[in-house]
Design a protein around this motif. Sequence first.
Motif: not given
Length: 288
Positions: A244-253
């Motif tokens: 998973x593209x962690x940095x961008x997923x961090x702002x949505x999950x």
Amino acid sequence: MSRTQTAQLMDGTSLARRMIEESAANAADITRRTGTSPCLATVLVGEDPASVTYVRMKQARCAKAGIKSRYIGLPAETTTAELIDVLAGLSDDPEVHGILLQHPCGPHIDERAAFEAIAPEKDVDGVTMQSFAAMSFGLPGFMSCTPGGIMRLLEAYDVELAGKLAVVVGRSAILGKPVGMLLLAKNATVTYCHSRTEDLSSIVQEADVVVAAVGRPRLIRGEDIKPGAVVIDAGYNPGNTGDVDFDTALTRARLITPVPGGVGPMTIAVLLAQTVEAAANQLGIQQS
């Protein structure tokens, strides 16, 4: 969840530490009552650097938990028949309570045949067909360790699964397929995807829970994560990169596992817990 918020990290390291402490207490109880310590045999074919590192790590964790470890290193040219003989011998050895075949074993080895040489009562890594069947039907047996660790994480963070859409990206016999069965047992609606799934993004976008287990770095884009979803990244790629593209997923999950420090430590913790459970079963010890 607004885009300015960040997800809570699911701390697999701390949860695994608590699990290992519990396993150590249970192992000590078995040793005190029977005079026999739980024993895990680890079989490694060849000297793949990553596999050697994993085996050493597991041996160190065993030592901390009061579990004996027996290491069987086999040359890279070992045949499937020779490997099966070794695993069958360990299955018959009453001093060994759990067996772990470190994989991959090499392209010349029939891994499925090798796995099936492990006695189900000693299959603490949950790799045999009997273990998979037991897991799928909710019968007594051992879980595949990484899926088992994922379920422990979801439980620890009070993730409600009943009625939710869980998308599993990956279909391996020891991760993707079994974790889907475990999610289904918790009344989640499960969709399996994989590297050949068409329009993967649109499917992931609907998921309340995403389990990424395909082994492709950043295959799952952060913008495809449904706001407020739970993201379990079981991928581990070079450079400490998950699937998973962690940095961008961090702002949505809402919740997300880091790589490393999320799923990985839980895998070893489940392995040790199941080794202790196997020893208790084989020695006729009832544990609370």
